[in-house]
Design a protein around this motif. Structure first.
Motif, PDB file in Angstrom:
ATOM      1  N   GLN A   1     -17.947  18.084  -7.005  1.00 34.79           N
ATOM      2  CA  GLN A   1     -17.953  18.406  -5.583  1.00 34.79           C
ATOM      3  C   GLN A   1     -19.126  19.307  -5.192  1.00 34.79           C
ATOM      4  O   GLN A   1     -19.462  19.412  -4.011  1.00 34.79           O
TER       5      GLN A   1
ATOM      6  N   THR B   1      -5.333  32.563 -11.405  1.00 35.03           N
ATOM      7  CA  THR B   1      -4.011  31.935 -11.363  1.00 35.03           C
ATOM      8  C   THR B   1      -3.411  31.884 -12.767  1.00 35.03           C
ATOM      9  O   THR B   1      -4.009  31.322 -13.681  1.00 35.03           O
TER      10      THR B   1
ATOM     11  N   PHE C   1     -13.344  18.745 -10.219  1.00 32.19           N
ATOM     12  CA  PHE C   1     -13.790  19.919  -9.465  1.00 32.19           C
ATOM     13  C   PHE C   1     -15.312  20.050  -9.399  1.00 32.19           C
ATOM     14  O   PHE C   1     -15.894  20.220  -8.317  1.00 32.19           O
TER      15      PHE C   1
ATOM     16  N   LEU D   1     -19.652  29.277  -2.993  1.00 31.69           N
ATOM     17  CA  LEU D   1     -18.290  28.772  -2.877  1.00 31.69           C
ATOM     18  C   LEU D   1     -17.758  28.339  -4.238  1.00 31.69           C
ATOM     19  O   LEU D   1     -16.578  28.538  -4.547  1.00 31.69           O
ATOM     20  N   PHE D   2     -18.639  27.775  -5.054  1.00 36.96           N
ATOM     21  CA  PHE D   2     -18.246  27.360  -6.401  1.00 36.96           C
ATOM     22  C   PHE D   2     -17.797  28.562  -7.226  1.00 36.96           C
ATOM     23  O   PHE D   2     -16.747  28.527  -7.889  1.00 36.96           O
TER      24      PHE D   2
ATOM     25  N   HIS E   1     -23.797  24.698  -2.545  1.00 36.68           N
ATOM     26  CA  HIS E   1     -22.658  25.578  -2.273  1.00 36.68           C
ATOM     27  C   HIS E   1     -22.286  26.411  -3.502  1.00 36.68           C
ATOM     28  O   HIS E   1     -21.114  26.496  -3.876  1.00 36.68           O
TER      29      HIS E   1
ATOM     30  N   LEU F   1     -16.796  31.561  -6.148  1.00 35.60           N
ATOM     31  CA  LEU F   1     -15.580  32.139  -5.580  1.00 35.60           C
ATOM     32  C   LEU F   1     -14.353  31.314  -5.931  1.00 35.60           C
ATOM     33  O   LEU F   1     -13.309  31.853  -6.320  1.00 35.60           O
ATOM     34  N   SER F   2     -14.479  30.007  -5.818  1.00 34.98           N
ATOM     35  CA  SER F   2     -13.360  29.115  -6.153  1.00 34.98           C
ATOM     36  C   SER F   2     -12.990  29.256  -7.623  1.00 34.98           C
ATOM     37  O   SER F   2     -11.805  29.261  -7.980  1.00 34.98           O
ATOM     38  N   GLY F   3     -14.010  29.372  -8.479  1.00 34.08           N
ATOM     39  CA  GLY F   3     -13.748  29.529  -9.903  1.00 34.08           C
ATOM     40  C   GLY F   3     -12.988  30.803 -10.206  1.00 34.08           C
ATOM     41  O   GLY F   3     -12.045  30.813 -11.019  1.00 34.08           O
ATOM     42  N   TRP F   4     -13.372  31.896  -9.556  1.00 35.64           N
ATOM     43  CA  TRP F   4     -12.663  33.162  -9.771  1.00 35.64           C
ATOM     44  C   TRP F   4     -11.208  33.067  -9.328  1.00 35.64           C
ATOM     45  O   TRP F   4     -10.300  33.533 -10.034  1.00 35.64           O
ATOM     46  N   LEU F   5     -10.990  32.454  -8.181  1.00 35.72           N
ATOM     47  CA  LEU F   5      -9.616  32.322  -7.693  1.00 35.72           C
ATOM     48  C   LEU F   5      -8.778  31.461  -8.630  1.00 35.72           C
ATOM     49  O   LEU F   5      -7.612  31.765  -8.902  1.00 35.72           O
ATOM     50  N   LEU F   6      -9.367  30.395  -9.130  1.00 36.63           N
ATOM     51  CA  LEU F   6      -8.641  29.524 -10.055  1.00 36.63           C
ATOM     52  C   LEU F   6      -8.326  30.237 -11.367  1.00 36.63           C
ATOM     53  O   LEU F   6      -7.241  30.074 -11.933  1.00 36.63           O
TER      54      LEU F   6
END
Length: 220
Positions: free
Chosen positions: A145, A23, A142, A12-13, A9, A15-20
């Motif tokens: 996963q 923040t 994180f 997804l990894f 994945h 994308l999730s990193g960019w969103l985090l």
């Protein structure tokens, strides 16, 4: 190649990193405050200092030190209080510092190349991240996963994903620095509010330090 390393994945990894990383937190605040006060270059140096500090947690997690933080209340508590004290110290410095109402780009450039300039910004950024045990625990929670259960080289997969996460954060952090530097140069309201910026930023850093100090050790 990724499958051979036991990584799954990946999209997804990333994308999730960019969103985090988008923040806001202590790292973003550190970058933005320096870019607003001393220009884009200072903000970019702050970003690379934070990136360097993050590598400490990546390597530590890969070697099992972060697992110690997750299982040893004493180890977690020691690093937690060191990190909290440093954040509060930085916040108090901002709250009590003398700031100018506007940015002098020539003075900022000269200051950033002298003693206590860019090197100090980089080093403080490094410590801001490296002394925060919550970053170590974040990687420990994180990254696994996205590692295939039973991977033949889980440590290598962990290190690769950690480095990828950190490298992907660089454009976002630089973007924060560029945006803040642009606003400081072109927005009169921002220029006039530099005095209050340090006060607000200082209060937030003190708040981050207190929040970190109140973080409970992981249950054994």
């Amino acid at each position: 190649m990724w499958a051979e390393l036991g990584i799954e994945h990946l999209g997804l990894f990333v994308l999730s990193g960019w969103l985090l990383n988008l923040t806001p937190g202590p790292d973003v605040l550190y970058i933005v405050s320096h870019a607003l006060r001393s220009g884009v270059r200072a903000g970019i140096v702050a970003a690379f200092g934070i990136t360097a500090g993050c590598f400490v947690h990546i390597v530590a997690a890969g070697l099992g030190v972060s697992a110690l933080l997750a299982t040893s209340a004493m180890a977690f508590t020691v690093l937690k209080w060191v990190g909290a004290a440093y954040l509060v110290f930085m916040g108090l410095r901002m709250l009590t510092s003398k700031t100018q109402p506007a940015i002098d780009l020539e003075a900022a450039s000269a200051d950033s190349t002298g003693a206590g300039g860019l090197k100090a910004i980089f080093f403080r950024g490094f410590l801001t991240n490296a002394l925060n045990p919550k970053v170590a625990l974040f990687f420990l929670a994180f990254v696994p996963q996205f590692i295939t259960p039973g991977a033949s080289h889980p440590t290598l997969a962990f290190l690769v994903l950690g480095v990828l996460f950190n490298v992907n954060a660089i454009p976002i952090n630089i973007g924060y620095a560029v945006l803040a530097g642009w606003a400081a140069q072109r927005t009169a309201l921002v220029q006039q509010g530099m005095h209050w910026l340090d006060r607000v930023a200082g209060a937030l850093f003190v708040g981050f330090g207190i929040k970190l100090a109140r973080t409970a050790a992981p249950e054994l």
